[in-house]
Enzyme design. Structure first.
Site, PDB file in Angstrom:
ATOM      1  N   ASP A  91     -12.033   1.373   5.122  1.00 44.28           N
ATOM      2  CA  ASP A  91     -10.991   1.546   4.228  1.00 44.28           C
ATOM      3  C   ASP A  91      -9.751   2.304   4.939  1.00 44.28           C
ATOM      4  O   ASP A  91      -8.622   2.243   4.403  1.00 44.28           O
ATOM      5  CB  ASP A  91     -11.504   2.358   2.992  1.00 44.28           C
ATOM      6  N   ASP A 150      -3.727  -5.103  -5.390  1.00 40.73           N
ATOM      7  CA  ASP A 150      -2.868  -3.957  -5.602  1.00 40.73           C
ATOM      8  C   ASP A 150      -1.371  -4.271  -6.059  1.00 40.73           C
ATOM      9  O   ASP A 150      -0.655  -3.207  -6.321  1.00 40.73           O
ATOM     10  CB  ASP A 150      -2.889  -2.663  -4.488  1.00 40.73           C
ATOM     11  N   ASP A 185       0.671  -1.328   0.192  1.00 44.64           N
ATOM     12  CA  ASP A 185      -0.037   0.138  -0.088  1.00 44.64           C
ATOM     13  C   ASP A 185       0.931   1.171   0.108  1.00 44.64           C
ATOM     14  O   ASP A 185       0.363   2.433   0.330  1.00 44.64           O
ATOM     15  CB  ASP A 185      -1.088  -0.061   1.295  1.00 44.64           C
TER      16      ASP A 185
END
Length: 346
Positions: free
Chosen positions: A320, A169, A131
């Protein structure tokens, strides 16, 4: 930048087979290690059951946060709220394996699913430099730690049935400039190794994450997916933790599939009922957007032969990140969960 995920935090205690049920409960309580904000309640009061297997073979966790919230509302006499959250609790959702006890957690979830005659849906989200330092930053300390972690997950799954969503991701952030160049080569190696390890198991399917319909064009990511080993996976996943419509996700997925050997794919429909949020800061529209809704319920009966399943990879009701008044990434947020269910109208 585009999607944030919560990392699960599990207890460090080692457990024996005799207390595996307790380990499963600990693993299922919260994706951030925090309990239900409004009380865990009596889980028996939730009355959570499995969905018809012919349409949805995946396991519904009767001890998940949504189920606990249903029980808490029932106990408090909030029957209307309980029925709204039941829309979430009665659907199978992804179990995000934590960083500390992967073998224990994977074994707990897959054994519980196997006992119910179902398939466990597992999400692996522990790649180093995860991330890019945002809300869900973290991941394994280095490549060797990640390989050991994957080995633990594989040992925990064994021969039981599992479907794995691999590293949301991780490939996307190699393409969009988020992950530093110095980490690219190692990440490709780790992803190819993870696919190889997981696919050596007897009954495990693997879908490598491939971003979403709103980030860019398939031409930008299809070669990186190949370098990451998608050819040896069962396919790829799209829209994980995001809000793009199923229609747009199918279009994106089919364009991408044509460039990677006609691979099949799965779509996260957990919160895409109203499509993406279009107001506010463009860079944080993905983070706890208001007015969103639950999407299509999980099923293997989809609108296109290339789409293997609609899945709820992201667990609706989990934050989130610390934006728009939300708690830490992955923490259960009952108020947001209630709004998702109420807006859905399903």
């Amino acid at each position: 930048m585009y999607v944030s995920r919560g990392a699960r935090r599990a207890t460090r205690a080692r457990v024996s087979a005799a207390v595996l049920g307790a380990a499963l409960l600990l693993a299922a309580c919260s994706s951030s290690g925090d309990g239900n904000e409004e009380g865990e309640g009596d889980k028996a009061g939730a009355g959570i059951t499995q969905q018809p297997k012919e349409a949805d073979p995946f396991w519904v966790n009767p001890d998940g946060n949504a189920a606990k919230q249903v029980a808490s509302y029932v106990k408090s006499g909030k029957d209307d709220e309980a029925e709204q959250i039941r829309k979430i609790a009665q659907q199978p959702t992804g179990e995000w394996i934590g960083p500390e006890n992967p073998e224990q957690e994977a074994r707990g979830f897959t054994e519980a699913a196997d006992k119910a005659g179902r398939t466990a849906l597992l999400v692996l989200y522990n790649i180093p430099h995860r991330d890019c330092g945002q809300y869900s930053q973290g991941g394994a300390a280095d490549g060797n730690a990640y390989r050991s972690w994957i080995d633990g997950v594989a040992a925990g799954i064994g021969d039981r049935s599992a479907t794995v969503i691999l590293e949301p991701d991780a490939v996307l952030h190699l393409v969009d400039g988020c992950t530093k160049d110095e980490f690219h080569e190692e990440r490709y190696d780790l992803l190819t190794g993870a696919i190889q390890k997981l696919k050596s198991l007897k009954n495990t399917k693997v879908y490598l994450d491939a971003g979403n319909a709103g980030w860019g064009h398939p031409d930008q990511i299809f070669e990186p997916l190949k370098w990451a080993g998608v050819a040896k996976a069962d396919g790829f996943s799209v829209n994980v933790s995001n809000f793009y419509s199923t229609k747009d996700s199918i279009t994106y997925g089919k364009q991408l599939s044509a460039k990677v050997g006609n691979k099949h794919f799965v779509i996260d429909t957990s919160r895409n009922g109203n499509g993406p949020y279009k107001d506010g800061d463009e860079n944080e529209r993905w983070c706890n957007p208001p007015g969103r809704a639950l999407g299509e319920t999980p099923t293997i009966k989809t609108a296109d032969p290339l789409v293997d399943a609609y899945l709820w990879v992201k667990r609706p009701g989990e934050s989130d990140g610390e934006c728009k008044g939300g708690p830490k990434a992955g923490q259960w947020w009952p108020q947001y969960a209630l709004k998702l269910a109420q807006v859905s109208g399903t």
